[in-house]
Design an enzyme around this catalytic site. Structure first.
Site, short mmCIF file in Angstrom:
data_model
loop_
_atom_site.label_atom_id
_atom_site.label_comp_id
_atom_site.label_asym_id
_atom_site.label_seq_id
_atom_site.Cartn_x
_atom_site.Cartn_y
_atom_site.Cartn_z
N HIS A 70 -1.86 0.63 -9.81
CA HIS A 70 -2.50 -0.37 -8.94
C HIS A 70 -3.07 -1.54 -9.78
O HIS A 70 -4.26 -1.86 -9.69
CB HIS A 70 -3.61 0.28 -8.09
N ARG A 90 0.85 -1.19 0.00
CA ARG A 90 0.00 0.00 0.00
C ARG A 90 0.89 1.24 0.00
O ARG A 90 1.97 1.25 0.61
CB ARG A 90 -0.91 0.03 1.24
#
Ligand code: NDP
Ligand code: OXD
Length: 310
Positions: free
Chosen positions: A273, A225
């Site tokens: 992502h 993350r």
């Protein structure tokens, strides 16, 4: 009483999963957000992010299934304890992640990013190559995805180390655990892969202090993350030459703003992502099995341990 599922996500995925549930569990009533007549009937939500005011709107909610492997985007701290949160253990995600990591570890290992930059100035300069066994890849997070990634790297001959919260024994992997072994792990890592979940303990874990503990010339791949990486510290260490390359797939703000310096840095590769995308067919099977377990009162696979936050 029938189970009512509310899915919040795109139409094509809705259509795929609605059809899979209709085949496998015809008694389940499927709703596609925001079209719900009787909100009190909903006991299951499947979503990446939760609708605003979901606690008031769906008072009989019992389970939240994340459509992704991570659950931090659900703001776990705000979800009442009686609602189970289940992460997505999709074999399609694991396969995608193993591919992405192997691809970029190989790119770093074979100097692809260096040659892409050299192309821009028509520079013909051969760099020495070394065997994969001489390249030490360190994986932060030896969970579902970290273990699959480790195995694909071992198959390519890399020397693989891993770090986790609890001590582990994995064939072919030198395992480290806990904060007390982090520096020792980092000091032996040429390519650092971060596959940690976001928790209060992993927020900002990749910072000037820890990244400086990597050997001179090391590179990093962050697929965990964005909030785990202090990007200013990374840029400073890249500019100083302590670090060589960074492949970044996750960011504290997504999409990454146009003005962010990471986009322009010659030694940073930004991907949006996409390291491992949930695959509708394989993930649909996982959801069907878990909803079946839920209706029978059995433990669901991937239930988040609220005490540790992942
Ligand atoms: P798991 O929960 O299976 O594994 C997490 C691993 O991290 C475990 O080994 C755990 O240790 C370790 N860990 C957690 N906290 C700490 C800590 N404080 N110190 C040391 N180790 C720690 O998760 P997954 O492998 O399924 O997924 C990992 C993350 O990958 C997700 O949470 C998500 O953020 C990210 N992800 C990113 C994607 C992308 O496309 N970029 C796609 C999918 C996931 P222990 O084994 O001891 O519990
Ligand atoms: C994630 C996912 O958790 O995409 O990032 O699965």
């Amino acid at each position: 009483m029938a189970t009512h599922i509310l899915f919040r996500g795109p139409q094509d995925r809705n259509d795929c999963w609605r059809a899979m549930f209709a085949d496998a569990l015809p008694s389940v009533v499927w709703h596609h957000w925001p079209n719900v007549e009787d909100k009190a009937a909903i006991d299951v939500i499947i979503a990446w992010k939760l609708p605003r005011d979901y606690q008031q709107d769906y008072p009989n909610l019992r389970v939240i299934f994340s459509v992704g492997a991570g659950v931090d985007q659900l703001n776990l701290d705000t979800v009442p304890e009686h609602i189970k949160v289940v992460r997505m253990l999709d074999p399609g995600i694991a396969k995608g992640m193993a591919e992405f990591i192997a691809l970029h570890v190989l790119n770093i290992h074979r100097d692809t990013f260096h040659y892409i930059n050299a192309n821009k100035t028509a520079t013909w300069k051969q760099l020495p190559t070394k065997a994969t066994s001489q390249r030490r890849v360190g994986i932060l997070g030896l969970g579902t995805l970290g273990q699959v990634a480790a195995n694909s790297l071992l198959a390519l001959g890399f020397s693989v180390n891993g770090w986790s919260r609890s001590a582990k024994q994995l064939k072919g992997v030198r395992c480290f655990s806990g904060m007390e072994q982090l520096e020792e792990f980092l000091s032996q890592t040429d390519v650092l892969v971060s596959l940690l979940p976001l928790t209060i303990h992993t927020q900002g874990i990749l910072n000037n202090k820890t990244l400086s503990q990597l050997p001179q010339g090391a590179s990093i791949i962050n697929v965990g993350r964005g909030e785990q990486l202090v990007s200013q510290d990374l840029l400073t260490l890249l500019d100083k030459g302590h670090l060589s390359f960074a492949v970044l797939d996750v960011f504290d703000t997504e999409p990454l703003p146009d003005s962010n310096r990471l986009w322009q840095h010659p030694n940073v590769i930004v991907t949006p992502h996409i390291a491992a995308i949930t695959q509708d067919e394989s993930a649909g099977k996982v959801l069907v099995e878990n909803v079946q377990r839920y209706t029978k009162g059995q433990a669901m696979i991937g239930t988040v341990d609220r005490a540790v936050g992942y």
